[in-house]
Design an enzyme around this catalytic site. Structure first.
Site, PDB file in Angstrom:
ATOM      1  CD  GLU A   1      -2.002  -2.234   0.710  1.00 35.01           C
ATOM      2  OE1 GLU A   1      -1.417  -2.957   1.531  1.00 35.01           O
ATOM      3  OE2 GLU A   1      -2.395  -2.643  -0.404  1.00 35.01           O
TER       4      GLU A   1
ATOM      5  CG  ASN B   1      -1.804  -4.873  -3.175  1.00 39.20           C
ATOM      6  OD1 ASN B   1      -1.501  -5.306  -2.073  1.00 39.20           O
ATOM      7  ND2 ASN B   1      -1.646  -3.608  -3.487  1.00 39.20           N
TER       8      ASN B   1
ATOM      9  CG  ASP C   1      -5.896  -4.817  -1.751  1.00 39.46           C
ATOM     10  OD1 ASP C   1      -4.710  -5.028  -2.034  1.00 39.46           O
ATOM     11  OD2 ASP C   1      -6.319  -4.794  -0.587  1.00 39.46           O
TER      12      ASP C   1
HETATM   13  O1  LIG Z   1       0.260  -5.361   0.832  1.00 38.47           O
HETATM   14  C1  LIG Z   1       0.780  -5.383   1.943  1.00 38.47           C
HETATM   15  O2  LIG Z   1       1.990  -5.214   2.118  1.00 38.47           O
HETATM   16  C2  LIG Z   1      -0.114  -5.715   3.079  1.00 38.47           C
HETATM   17  C3  LIG Z   1       0.353  -5.931   4.370  1.00 38.47           C
HETATM   18  C4  LIG Z   1      -0.538  -6.342   5.385  1.00 38.47           C
HETATM   19  C5  LIG Z   1       0.084  -6.591   6.708  1.00 38.47           C
HETATM   20  O3  LIG Z   1       1.324  -6.625   6.750  1.00 38.47           O
HETATM   21  O4  LIG Z   1      -0.572  -6.754   7.721  1.00 38.47           O
HETATM   22  C6  LIG Z   1      -1.910  -6.530   5.043  1.00 38.47           C
HETATM   23  C7  LIG Z   1      -2.277  -6.289   3.701  1.00 38.47           C
HETATM   24  N1  LIG Z   1      -1.405  -5.884   2.763  1.00 38.47           N
HETATM   25  C8  LIG Z   1      -3.613  -6.525   3.215  1.00 38.47           C
HETATM   26  O5  LIG Z   1      -3.894  -6.338   2.018  1.00 38.47           O
HETATM   27  C9  LIG Z   1      -4.591  -7.028   4.096  1.00 38.47           C
HETATM   28  O6  LIG Z   1      -5.709  -7.338   3.685  1.00 38.47           O
HETATM   29  C10 LIG Z   1      -4.239  -7.222   5.458  1.00 38.47           C
HETATM   30  C11 LIG Z   1      -5.013  -7.652   6.525  1.00 38.47           C
HETATM   31  C12 LIG Z   1      -4.199  -7.628   7.597  1.00 38.47           C
HETATM   32  C13 LIG Z   1      -4.532  -7.979   8.981  1.00 38.47           C
HETATM   33  O7  LIG Z   1      -3.592  -8.230   9.745  1.00 38.47           O
HETATM   34  O8  LIG Z   1      -5.724  -8.019   9.322  1.00 38.47           O
HETATM   35  N2  LIG Z   1      -2.946  -7.225   7.221  1.00 38.47           N
HETATM   36  C14 LIG Z   1      -2.947  -6.970   5.921  1.00 38.47           C
END
Ligand SMILES: O=C(O)c1cc(C(=O)O)c2c(n1)C(=O)C(=O)c1cc(C(=O)O)[nH]c1-2
Length: 586
Positions: free
Chosen positions: A171, A255, A303
């Site tokens: 992100e 993504n 995503d």
């Molecule tokens: O693209 C990324 O680098 C990244 C990192 C993380 C993360 O490290 O927790 C999440 C997501 N994306 C993501 O898309 C996502 O749905 C998500 C849910 C969670 C969570 O812990 O509930 N982390 C993350």
């Protein structure tokens, strides 16, 4: 790693986050079973002293439990033989400026143990090895730089003498990579990016395959427009698995960035794949070189990160015993592949709400073999005209039909038990420019329960991985954001966002036990024995992406990338916390 294998083989321990290298999260313990689970009582509790989302689970090795917290990532060693007394406590010093660089709460998916060492990866990406006896720091290495948007939430995988680890930040335009460090010294051994030139992604154009064919030269580069790959995402932060026989480890990539697909189209204005984002990748642990890769969602418009865990089991597929890998993707399809060579065997919807694609093209002679069959009206790209258009009613929402919450495979029933989401969204992409270390999202989202269904936002399901079919489905009011545990007692355990810890019958999903813990559960259930007695443990502490509104105190519905509005109802049921609850029979 022999020590890891030995500790995992002893069901008295909970030796790694996924229970075993195959990531089954299955325990052969059966003292607690379908006939007595209703009698479970709280044996003891422990407050971590930290609020916000608690993911992962404690480890148990012999008499000692190792427990971690979200940022600031405190580690406790508790003596199970002496009233859970704190043997040592490790508190890293981290700059709190890392907090706003974490996309989805300050979570951490837990510790790893091998050869007398505890390995922690902190939010600020520092990988730390601690002496398991004393908590003394043995080595520490920075795996990334939060100033560039690089953070960490994952557990590490220990294979042989290597600590293999990941990076978050898609992100923030981070180009994802997997890195191996020497377990004894912390020295970097290799690094493989998921996107970029062949020599940086460690793909061999002739020997690395996808769907049975060599990937060829520049398999990633030629699927990007210009230099976009340099800020193209494809991080990795989900679960690991390892097959010692094939000597391959498996993970999924996230993504492509930005979330605005119009900014990632090809020179001709058409969609291009953005490989190897949204892919399952199998690599050799010693060299990092990829054996095979498979992309679930080419040119992502929603995503649907491909990071979810890959469970390694042998399944009977069309009468043949097959070394399978089963993956429940964010995009709503469950994939069964041959884990040795990446052959695609089954791909079916595991969430009835899924509407962005009608299926996966399984015709081997088709030029679109293995690719999703998309539904034009749920595209957010719309032939390049989707920018600033709000596309409504897309299912699943960006957090997928399943996010990081790991499923479990029961050797008793041969079925998978999957915590799922049942959520849809509206998605409006907008133009965004890149600044290092700043959010690089480019879409406004709103989320809501899947329409024309049971009204809730989740289902806990049993899945047949050979047939690609739901066996039973238990509706839940909120997404099930907690990892499942199956045991030889015929029970499957999981937690809910409202804070209930539940035990249900593997056979039919009948609820046998529930207990309301102090806060919402987004961690993973685990089990161990001590003094000959079986215990079941789970951490509560609401947060993660689904619980970000509560965790970060946000109230604007489109904040938290749309999750704040979607899960606004949670505040009527629970509040922040940070507690381990351990259950046993009286
Ligand atoms: O693209 C990324 O680098 C990244 C990192 C993380 C993360 O490290 O927790 C999440 C997501 N994306 C993501 O898309 C996502 O749905 C998500 C849910 C969670 C969570 O812990 O509930 N982390 C993350």
């Amino acid at each position: 790693n022999e020590d890891v294998t030995k500790n995992q083989a002893d069901p008295n321990n909970w030796a790694s986050q996924s229970g075993d290298y195959s990531a089954t999260r299955y325990s052969t313990l059966d003292q607690i079973n379908t006939s007595n689970v209703a009698d479970l009582k709280v044996a003891w509790t422990f407050s971590t002293g930290v609020l916000r989302g608690h993911e992962g689970s404690p480890l148990v090795i012999g008499d000692v439990m190792y427990l971690h917290t979200p940022f600031p990532n405190i580690v406790f060693a508790l003596n199970l033989a002496d009233e859970q007394k704190i043997i040592w406590k490790y508190e890293p010093k981290q700059d709190p400026s890392v907090i706003p660089v974490m996309c989805c709460d300050t979570v951490n998916r837990g510790l790893a143990y091998a050869d007398g060492k505890i390995i922690l990866q902190q939010a600020d990406t520092n990988v730390v090895a601690l002496d398991a006896k004393t908590g003394k720091e043995l080595w520490k290495v920075a795996n990334g730089d939060p100033k560039r948007g690089e953070t960490a939430t994952n557990t590490v995988l220990i294979v042989k003498d290597k600590v293999i680890t990941a990076i978050s930040g898609a992100e923030f335009g981070v180009r994802g990579y997997v890195t191996a460090y020497d377990l004894n010294s912390g020295k970097k051994v290799w690094r493989a990016y998921n996107i970029g030139p062949d020599k940086e992604i460690l793909f061999n154009p002739e020997k690395t395959t996808s769907l049975g064919k060599p990937v060829g030269k520049d398999s990633s580069l030629k699927t990007w427009n210009g230099d976009q790959w340099k800020i193209g995402g494809g991080t990795l932060w989900g679960g690991w698995s390892y097959d010692p026989e094939a000597d391959l480890f498996y993970y999924g990539s996230a993504n492509p960035s930005t979330w605005n697909p119009a900014q990632r189209a090809g020179l001709d204005g058409k969609p291009i794949d953005q490989k190897w984002t949204m892919s399952i990748i199998a690599r050799n642990p010693d060299t990092g070189v990829a054996r095979w890769a498979y992309q679930m969602t080419p040119f992502d418009e929603w995503d649907y990160d491909g990071v979810n865990e890959n469970i390694l089991v042998d399944l009977d597929i069309k009468g043949q015993k097959t070394p399978a890998l089963v993956h429940f993707d964010r995009n709503g399809f469950a994939y069964t592949l041959n884990r040795k060579d990446g052959e695609l065997l089954v791909a079916e919807k595991f969430d009835p709400a899924v509407n962005w694609a009608t299926g996966i093209d399984m015709d081997k002679s088709s030029k679109d073999y293995g690719r999703p069959i998309r539904v034009a009206k749920y595209s957010t790209f719309r032939d390049g005209k989707g920018q600033d258009v709000n596309t409504k009613g897309i299912c699943p929402a960006a957090l997928g039909s399943k996010d990081m919450q790991p499923a479990s495979f029961s050797k008793l029933t041969g079925l998978f038990y999957v915590p799922t989401n049942h959520v849809c969204m509206d998605y409006e992409p907008f133009k965004v420019s890149y600044t290092s270390g700043q959010p690089y999202v480019g879409a406004t989202l709103s989320m809501y329960p899947a329409p024309d269904s049971h009204g809730g936002m989740g289902n806990f399901i049993a899945w047949d991985g050979a047939q690609g079919k739901i066996v039973w489905s238990k509706p839940e009011q909120f997404s099930v954001w907690s990892g499942a545990l199956t045991t030889a007692g015929g029970v499957v355990f999981y937690g809910t966002l409202e804070g209930y810890f539940k035990a249900v019958d593997q056979k039919d999903g009948k609820e046998l036990f529930k207990f309301k813990t102090p806060s919402g559960i987004i961690s993973n259930a685990m089990t161990y024995t001590h003094g000959g007695k079986q215990y079941i443990g789970v951490m509560s502490g609401v947060g993660g992406w689904a619980g970000i509104g509560l965790a970060a105190g946000l109230t604007n519905p489109t904040d938290g990338l749309g999750a704040v509005g979607g899960y606004a109802g949670l505040k009527q049921y629970t509040n922040l916390g940070g507690t381990l609850t351990v259950f046993s029979l009286p």
